[in-house]
Design a protein around this motif. Structure first.
Motif, short mmCIF file in Angstrom:
data_model
loop_
_atom_site.label_atom_id
_atom_site.label_comp_id
_atom_site.label_asym_id
_atom_site.label_seq_id
_atom_site.Cartn_x
_atom_site.Cartn_y
_atom_site.Cartn_z
N THR A 88 28.90 -29.17 114.30
CA THR A 88 30.07 -27.65 113.86
C THR A 88 30.93 -27.09 115.21
O THR A 88 30.61 -27.10 115.82
N HIS A 138 38.65 -28.64 103.19
CA HIS A 138 37.83 -28.53 102.45
C HIS A 138 36.73 -29.64 103.05
O HIS A 138 36.60 -30.89 102.46
N PRO A 141 29.43 -30.58 101.44
CA PRO A 141 28.29 -30.16 101.99
C PRO A 141 27.70 -31.25 103.18
O PRO A 141 27.95 -32.27 102.83
N GLU A 146 23.95 -26.43 99.99
CA GLU A 146 25.09 -26.31 101.26
C GLU A 146 26.19 -26.50 99.87
O GLU A 146 27.04 -27.44 99.48
N THR A 148 30.47 -26.25 99.66
CA THR A 148 31.75 -27.17 99.29
C THR A 148 32.43 -25.85 100.72
O THR A 148 32.74 -24.60 100.58
N VAL A 149 32.69 -26.04 102.22
CA VAL A 149 32.95 -25.48 102.81
C VAL A 149 34.56 -25.46 102.91
O VAL A 149 34.75 -26.68 103.28
N GLU A 150 35.55 -24.20 103.12
CA GLU A 150 36.69 -23.77 103.59
C GLU A 150 36.32 -23.39 104.53
O GLU A 150 35.82 -22.87 105.39
N LEU A 151 37.66 -24.20 105.44
CA LEU A 151 37.81 -24.45 106.71
C LEU A 151 38.85 -23.77 107.10
O LEU A 151 39.83 -23.79 106.41
N ASN A 155 38.79 -25.30 113.07
CA ASN A 155 37.17 -25.77 112.50
C ASN A 155 37.40 -27.42 112.26
O ASN A 155 36.10 -28.01 112.28
#
Length: 224
Positions: A88, A138, A141, A146, A148-151, A155
């Motif tokens: 990360t 976007h 996972p 997990e 979907t992660v918003e960046l 990041n």
């Protein structure tokens, strides 16, 4: 002529020395970036975290150098999408230097340019809309269960910093991905003098082995 090793410096060969002595190879050191990040250190690919260009600035020859500082963390699992080690990115910064006096055996003539951290980059509403619509922010996972992660911009996995070949611009181009080893990349243009993201564009890559290779090279067409 010059041969550039972004780890250790530049070998210079003066074909026409003013004193008419026999031409010799000489070494010019480079100011090293701070923390080059995983791709540069583990894979031995310093080009992913630094770049150099020979330009004309104010009518004079000038060397421009750019380096990335990347703050990242290794996660205790592999990514289910890429099947590669998962990291990360918490933050990153761009730093530039310039040199208008090519002096051998010294790095003293490198002048500090600009440093900008990702959270300080200004994004206009127009560019922000393009950034959101691109899908770059976007991330799928990394492990089962997990979402979907918003960046945020800080990041993103950034690499291959490239100074503009227009010597009058303080623009650096970066390749950006939502995660390491992702086969898809975007190009970012950042005005480091004014801390501004100028544009974002989807860019192609060619995946060979475990590391996607960026399929671009710099050009001075932009100055026209």
């Amino acid at each position: 002529m010059g041969w550039v090793d972004l780890w250790s410096g530049i070998l210079l060969y003066d074909l026409c020395p003013e004193d008419q002595e026999r031409p010799m190879l000489r070494h010019m050191r480079l100011p090293l970036p701070m923390d080059l990040g995983k791709w540069a250190t583990e894979l031995g690919c310093t080009k992913s975290a630094s770049g150099i260009a020979s330009v004309i600035k104010g009518g004079k020859p000038c060397l421009k150098l750019v380096g990335l500082q990347i703050i990242e963390e290794r996660l205790p699992y592999d990514d289910i999408e890429t099947n590669m080690p998962c990291y990360t990115v918490n933050n990153w910064a761009i730093t530039t230097w310039s040199n208008t006096i090519v002096h051998f055996d010294s790095s003293d003539n490198w002048q500090d340019g600009f440093t900008v951290w990702a959270p300080d980059v200004i994004i206009s509403d127009t560019v922000r809309s393009k950034l959101l619509a691109s899908g770059l922010l976007h991330r799928k996972p990394s492990e089962d269960g997990e979402d979907t992660v918003e960046l945020a911009l800080q990041n993103l996995v950034v690499s291959d910093p490239t100074p503009s070949l227009n010597g009058e611009e303080e623009v650096v181009y970066l390749m950006a991905r939502p995660k390491y080893f992702h086969p898809k990349a975007w190009s970012l243009a950042i005005d480091i003098k004014n801390h501004t993201l100028l544009d974002v564009a989807e860019f192609g890559t060619a995946k060979e082995g475990v590391l996607p290779d960026v399929t671009y090279c710099s050009s001075s067409i932009s100055k026209y």
